[in-house]
Write an enzyme that holds these catalytic residues in place. Structure first.
Site, PDB file in Angstrom:
ATOM      1  CD  GLU A   1      -5.399  10.075 -13.215  1.00  0.00           C
ATOM      2  OE1 GLU A   1      -5.697   9.354 -14.158  1.00  0.00           O
ATOM      3  OE2 GLU A   1      -4.816   9.658 -12.192  1.00  0.00           O
TER       4      GLU A   1
ATOM      5  CB  CYS B   1      -3.438  11.732  -4.221  1.00  0.00           C
ATOM      6  SG  CYS B   1      -2.186  11.066  -5.313  1.00  0.00           S
TER       7      CYS B   1
ATOM      8  CB  CYS C   1       5.331  10.356 -15.642  1.00  0.00           C
ATOM      9  SG  CYS C   1       6.889  10.137 -14.735  1.00  0.00           S
TER      10      CYS C   1
ATOM     11  CB  CYS D   1       7.792   3.084 -13.803  1.00  0.00           C
ATOM     12  SG  CYS D   1       8.903   4.253 -13.008  1.00  0.00           S
TER      13      CYS D   1
ATOM     14  CB  CYS E   1       3.619   3.493 -13.716  1.00  0.00           C
ATOM     15  SG  CYS E   1       2.866   5.105 -13.474  1.00  0.00           S
TER      16      CYS E   1
ATOM     17  CB  CYS F   1      -0.425   6.375 -10.356  1.00  0.00           C
ATOM     18  SG  CYS F   1       0.828   7.174 -11.305  1.00  0.00           S
TER      19      CYS F   1
HETATM   20  N1  SAH Z   1       6.562   9.611  -9.744  1.00  0.00           N
HETATM   21  C1  SAH Z   1       6.513   9.430  -8.338  1.00  0.00           C
HETATM   22  C2  SAH Z   1       5.166   9.732  -7.737  1.00  0.00           C
HETATM   23  C3  SAH Z   1       3.929   9.290  -8.468  1.00  0.00           C
HETATM   24  S1  SAH Z   1       3.614   7.573  -8.559  1.00  0.00           S
HETATM   25  C4  SAH Z   1       6.959   8.030  -7.973  1.00  0.00           C
HETATM   26  O1  SAH Z   1       7.041   7.196  -8.858  1.00  0.00           O
HETATM   27  O2  SAH Z   1       7.277   7.804  -6.816  1.00  0.00           O
HETATM   28  C5  SAH Z   1       3.029   7.153  -6.921  1.00  0.00           C
HETATM   29  C6  SAH Z   1       3.301   5.718  -6.522  1.00  0.00           C
HETATM   30  O3  SAH Z   1       2.423   4.797  -7.222  1.00  0.00           O
HETATM   31  C7  SAH Z   1       4.726   5.240  -6.815  1.00  0.00           C
HETATM   32  O4  SAH Z   1       5.254   4.566  -5.696  1.00  0.00           O
HETATM   33  C8  SAH Z   1       4.506   4.295  -7.968  1.00  0.00           C
HETATM   34  O5  SAH Z   1       5.546   3.366  -8.091  1.00  0.00           O
HETATM   35  C9  SAH Z   1       3.177   3.676  -7.618  1.00  0.00           C
HETATM   36  N2  SAH Z   1       2.527   2.959  -8.728  1.00  0.00           N
HETATM   37  C10 SAH Z   1       2.561   3.261 -10.034  1.00  0.00           C
HETATM   38  N3  SAH Z   1       1.860   2.332 -10.751  1.00  0.00           N
HETATM   39  C11 SAH Z   1       1.372   1.443  -9.865  1.00  0.00           C
HETATM   40  C12 SAH Z   1       0.573   0.266  -9.976  1.00  0.00           C
HETATM   41  N4  SAH Z   1       0.141  -0.167 -11.150  1.00  0.00           N
HETATM   42  N5  SAH Z   1       0.263  -0.410  -8.844  1.00  0.00           N
HETATM   43  C13 SAH Z   1       0.703   0.044  -7.631  1.00  0.00           C
HETATM   44  N6  SAH Z   1       1.444   1.141  -7.464  1.00  0.00           N
HETATM   45  C14 SAH Z   1       1.804   1.843  -8.562  1.00  0.00           C
HETATM   46 FE1  SF4 Z   2       6.438   8.346 -13.401  1.00  0.00          FE
HETATM   47 FE2  SF4 Z   2       4.742   6.382 -12.851  1.00  0.00          FE
HETATM   48 FE3  SF4 Z   2       7.365   5.970 -12.628  1.00  0.00          FE
HETATM   49 FE4  SF4 Z   2       6.104   7.563 -10.863  1.00  0.00          FE
HETATM   50  S1  SF4 Z   2       5.768   5.378 -11.158  1.00  0.00           S
HETATM   51  S2  SF4 Z   2       8.069   7.965 -11.937  1.00  0.00           S
HETATM   52  S3  SF4 Z   2       4.554   8.501 -12.197  1.00  0.00           S
HETATM   53  S4  SF4 Z   2       6.270   6.428 -14.533  1.00  0.00           S
END
Ligand code: SAH
Ligand code: SF4
Length: 348
Positions: free
Chosen positions: A84, A97, A104, A108, A111, A324
């Site tokens: 995306e 973005c 990934c 997490c 996410c 994301c």
């Molecule tokens: N992998 C990198 C960059 C991509 S994610 C990282 O994790 O920093 C970009 C941001 O979106 C990160 O801060 C991540 O923690 C946040 N994010 C992911 N899932 C989310 C959600 N469900 N609600 C709010 N922020 C989220």
């Molecule tokens: Fe990967 Fe999502 Fe964690 Fe960012 S927040 S490192 S995209 S799993």
């Protein structure tokens, strides 16, 4: 490719150096994806090149526009692995973005991308290609880029750095307008610091408590909070840049007054800004909840009271699942990725 690489790839073409410069100018500065439009190149050269080189390595699988002016593209590079990118127009600037990986591997728990599994790294061409495709959607110039789409950019460091250099050298953007967000890979943060590119680095911290952070983000078991904060301090010293701390607010879990106080202490003396992000709903096994407005306000107030610079991420594109990994998750039926969890992306 840089202009020099284009010239080199043209081989013994007469005036290769000049052609490299012209092509780079059309492709990067003017976001042109059609040889026929490059009117300062000879017609026969253009026709020849059109046979040999594709200027559009990405295909659009889906294009959605939200009611608040956000465009989101779901693209793929021919292998049907979708990723995306998002165009974010503001009154004073246009930002975008980009994704750095298909999926990934960091896993997490909150996410949508992390829960969907991992396919592969994106090439520099596929990253800059996202930028150029988005630029073609708007008359305004995209001046800011954030790597906050799918994937962990520091797991794809070589291609990421190449993309940052292309955005600076060829597209002409300021390094100060480029932001890389990381989950906190300590060795790569030091590696990036050594390059001394004055880009903006953002750390997804999300909790000040190692136990909670480890539950949310498996990476914390390898590099706990103290180590990653030390690395961010080193990055700030090496580049002279302010650090952004991204802080996800999960109701009753990370949004407590104790963690606000700990956060202020943790980043004391480091030039920084804290960006709080109320949870964007994703259906997970843990059933995380978005905190109420009052709790978000209280968390921010507690930080401000302790002298911390605080901003809040304004949610945009909600009606098109712009966060994301959400749209790719919805698409999983048609372009199958390997899911690593039973969690479902939210269908809002
Ligand atoms: N992998 C990198 C960059 C991509 S994610 C990282 O994790 O920093 C970009 C941001 O979106 C990160 O801060 C991540 O923690 C946040 N994010 C992911 N899932 C989310 C959600 N469900 N609600 C709010 N922020 C989220
Ligand atoms: Fe990967 Fe999502 Fe964690 Fe960012 S927040 S490192 S995209 S799993």
């Amino acid at each position: 490719m840089t202009r020099e690489e284009i010239a080199q790839a043209l081989g013994d073409e007469p005036r290769a150096k000049m052609r490299g410069r012209q092509i780079a100018d059309w492709v990067y500065r003017r976001a042109v994806a059609d040889w026929a439009q490059m009117t300062d190149l000879p017609a026969d050269f253009r026709a020849q090149m059109a046979e040999r080189w594709s200027l559009q390595p990405l295909e659009v699988a889906r294009h959605v526009t939200s009611t608040d002016g956000v465009d989101k593209l779901l693209v793929h590079g021919g292998d049907e692995q979708v990723f995306e990118c998002v165009l974010l127009p503001y009154a004073d600037r246009v930002s975008c973005c980009l994704s750095s990986q298909v999926g990934c591997p960091m896993g997490c728990r909150f996410c949508a991308t992390g829960l969907g599994g991992f396919d592969r790294n994106l090439s520099a061409g596929e990253m800059i290609g996202q930028y150029l495709m988005l630029q073609r959607l708007t008359e305004r110039r995209i001046s800011h880029v954030v790597f906050m789409g799918m994937g962990e950019p520091l797991l794809n460091l070589e291609n990421l750095v190449k993309t940052l250099r292309l955005l600076h050298d060829e597209v002409g953007l300021s390094y100060r307008h480029l932001t890389v967000s990381t989950v906190g890979l300590v060795p790569q943060i030091y590696e990036l610091a050594e390059l001394k590119l004055p880009i903006h680095l953002a750390l997804s911290l999300h909790s000040t408590n190692d136990e909670i952070r480890s539950q949310l983000m498996p990476v914390n078991k390898r590099w706990p909070i103290a180590e990653v904060i030390e690395a961010m301090r080193a990055y700030s010293r090496a580049t002279g840049r302010k650090i952004t701390i991204e802080y996800l607010l999960l109701a009753e879990l990370t949004d407590t007054p104790t963690q606000a106080a700990e956060l202020a202490r943790l980043i004391q003396g480091m030039p920084s800004v804290v960006n709080v992000i109320p949870f964007n709903f994703v259906a997970t096994e843990e059933s995380f909840k978005r905190p109420s407005r009052e709790r978000v306000r209280a968390f921010k107030t507690e930080l401000k009271r302790r002298g911390v610079n605080v901003t809040e991420r304004v949610e945009r594109g909600h009606d098109i699942a712009a966060a994301c990994g959400q749209l790719a998750g919805q698409h999983a039926g048609r372009f199958a990725r390997r899911p690593t969890s039973s969690a479902l992306p939210v269908l809002s």
